[in-house]
Scaffold this motif. Structure first.
Motif, PDB file in Angstrom:
ATOM      1  N   GLN A  54       0.813  -1.211   0.000  1.00  0.00           N
ATOM      2  CA  GLN A  54       0.000   0.000   0.000  1.00  0.00           C
ATOM      3  C   GLN A  54       0.851   1.268   0.000  1.00  0.00           C
ATOM      4  N   ALA A  55       0.173   2.415  -0.009  1.00  0.00           N
ATOM      5  CA  ALA A  55       0.828   3.714  -0.126  1.00  0.00           C
ATOM      6  C   ALA A  55       1.792   3.968   1.023  1.00  0.00           C
ATOM      7  N   GLY A  56       2.969   4.501   0.683  1.00  0.00           N
ATOM      8  CA  GLY A  56       3.953   4.888   1.685  1.00  0.00           C
ATOM      9  C   GLY A  56       4.741   3.740   2.270  1.00  0.00           C
ATOM     10  N   TRP A  57       4.499   2.531   1.795  1.00  0.00           N
ATOM     11  CA  TRP A  57       5.099   1.340   2.404  1.00  0.00           C
ATOM     12  C   TRP A  57       6.082   0.650   1.456  1.00  0.00           C
ATOM     13  N   SER A  58       6.358  -0.618   1.748  1.00  0.00           N
ATOM     14  CA  SER A  58       7.327  -1.409   0.994  1.00  0.00           C
ATOM     15  C   SER A  58       6.900  -2.872   1.014  1.00  0.00           C
ATOM     16  N   GLN A 115       7.126  -1.253  -4.966  1.00  0.00           N
ATOM     17  CA  GLN A 115       6.773  -0.356  -6.058  1.00  0.00           C
ATOM     18  C   GLN A 115       7.401   1.017  -5.799  1.00  0.00           C
ATOM     19  N   ARG A 116       7.584   1.776  -6.831  1.00  0.00           N
ATOM     20  CA  ARG A 116       8.259   3.079  -6.692  1.00  0.00           C
ATOM     21  C   ARG A 116       7.423   4.087  -5.897  1.00  0.00           C
ATOM     22  N   SER A 117       6.142   3.862  -5.776  1.00  0.00           N
ATOM     23  CA  SER A 117       5.309   4.715  -4.932  1.00  0.00           C
ATOM     24  C   SER A 117       5.201   4.062  -3.557  1.00  0.00           C
ATOM     25  N   GLY A 118       6.079   4.465  -2.639  1.00  0.00           N
ATOM     26  CA  GLY A 118       6.128   3.880  -1.310  1.00  0.00           C
ATOM     27  C   GLY A 118       7.437   4.214  -0.640  1.00  0.00           C
ATOM     28  N   LYS A 119       7.537   3.907   0.651  1.00  0.00           N
ATOM     29  CA  LYS A 119       8.774   4.234   1.375  1.00  0.00           C
ATOM     30  C   LYS A 119       9.215   3.116   2.329  1.00  0.00           C
ATOM     31  N   GLU A 154       8.874   9.897 -11.741  1.00  0.00           N
ATOM     32  CA  GLU A 154       7.742  10.217 -10.869  1.00  0.00           C
ATOM     33  C   GLU A 154       7.415   9.014  -9.973  1.00  0.00           C
ATOM     34  N   THR A 155       6.908   9.302  -8.776  1.00  0.00           N
ATOM     35  CA  THR A 155       6.622   8.221  -7.823  1.00  0.00           C
ATOM     36  C   THR A 155       5.192   8.315  -7.274  1.00  0.00           C
ATOM     37  N   LYS A 156       4.274   8.791  -8.100  1.00  0.00           N
ATOM     38  CA  LYS A 156       2.864   8.774  -7.720  1.00  0.00           C
ATOM     39  C   LYS A 156       2.311   7.350  -7.862  1.00  0.00           C
TER      40      LYS A 156
END
Length: 246
Positions: A52-56, A79-83, A102-104
């Motif tokens: 999910q968003a902001g994750w890994s 995914q590139r959108s996550g941290k 871009e990382t949206k």
């Protein structure tokens, strides 16, 4: 073989088995980092797991080993959108930033497609199942419709039409969901049903199912984590769905 209650015989603090970490190239050159949780021959069903968003990929540290126990091989994807989550840094995000990509949410599609293609080509001779969480759960439904001849099953944890602010039409996911041919499973927190119900209705098959908890539940795949007291209901529903592949 039936596994409805196997999960509950596992220790609450189930530790992740050792995963092999590899890198895959997305079409635009971004290095996609994935953890391989391989416990069986390549003829068993294979699940590709997206966070999910902001994750890994760390979202699946607890979940992937349980799926191994249930008889599946797995790949957990950054995914590139996550941290970061569960102390696992998102390395695909780092690669994308280095290449000034871009990382949206919507920019994660090349990473997801690369992981699915790699699994299909090199790792999965049996059924290929894709599984997403939050924004990626919407994207796996899109992929299941767009690549309907390659995907044998899809699980979506808290999907929705999340992409209008990124220039996509309001039916970006629904328009692809209309082409889904495989068995489909959708779940979410109880309050989130309205976010995905129209997508669910658009899926044309009679092999689609959904689960809503009696409790308030949780957003995304973390609903399965042992820290949440209502995870059993989610696991019962997931295992009932996955049994068709075993």
């Amino acid at each position: 073989m039936k596994f409805y209650f196997l999960i509950f015989s596992l220790a609450i603090g189930f530790c992740a088995n050792a995963a092999e970490t590899i890198k895959i190239k997305a079409a635009d050159g971004v290095e996609v980092t994935v953890d391989l949780h391989i416990a069986h021959p390549d003829t068993v069903p294979f699940i590709v797991l997206f966070h999910q968003a902001g994750w890994s990929r760390g979202e699946y540290l607890e979940i992937a080993p349980i799926l191994n126990q249930l008889g599946f091989n797995c790949m957990a994807v950054d995914q590139r959108s996550g941290k970061v989550v569960n102390n696992v840094e998102n390395q695909t995000f780092a690669s994308a930033r280095q290449l000034m990509k871009e990382t949206k949410y919507v920019n994660a599609l090349p990473d997801m497609n690369a992981a699915i293609t790699h699994a299909k080509t090199y790792l999965a001779k049996g059924a290929l199942i894709i599984w997403g969480s939050s924004y990626s759960s919407a994207l796996v439904l899109k992929i299941a419709g767009d690549r309907f001849d390659e995907v044998n099953g899809v699980l979506a944890f808290s999907p929705g039409e999340y992409f209008q602010s990124m220039g996509k039409p309001k039916d970006y996911i629904t328009s692809s969901a209309k082409n889904i041919q495989c068995s489909s499973f959708i779940t979410s927190a109880r309050s989130e049903k309205n976010s995905w119900w129209s997508i669910y209705e658009a899926i044309p098959t009679d092999t689609k199912v959904y689960y809503l908890p009696e409790t308030s539940g949780n957003h995304g795949s973390r609903a399965l984590w042992s820290k949440f007291s209502d995870n059993r209901g989610y696991w019962d529903a997931v295992i009932a769905f996955l049994n068709q592949y075993l």
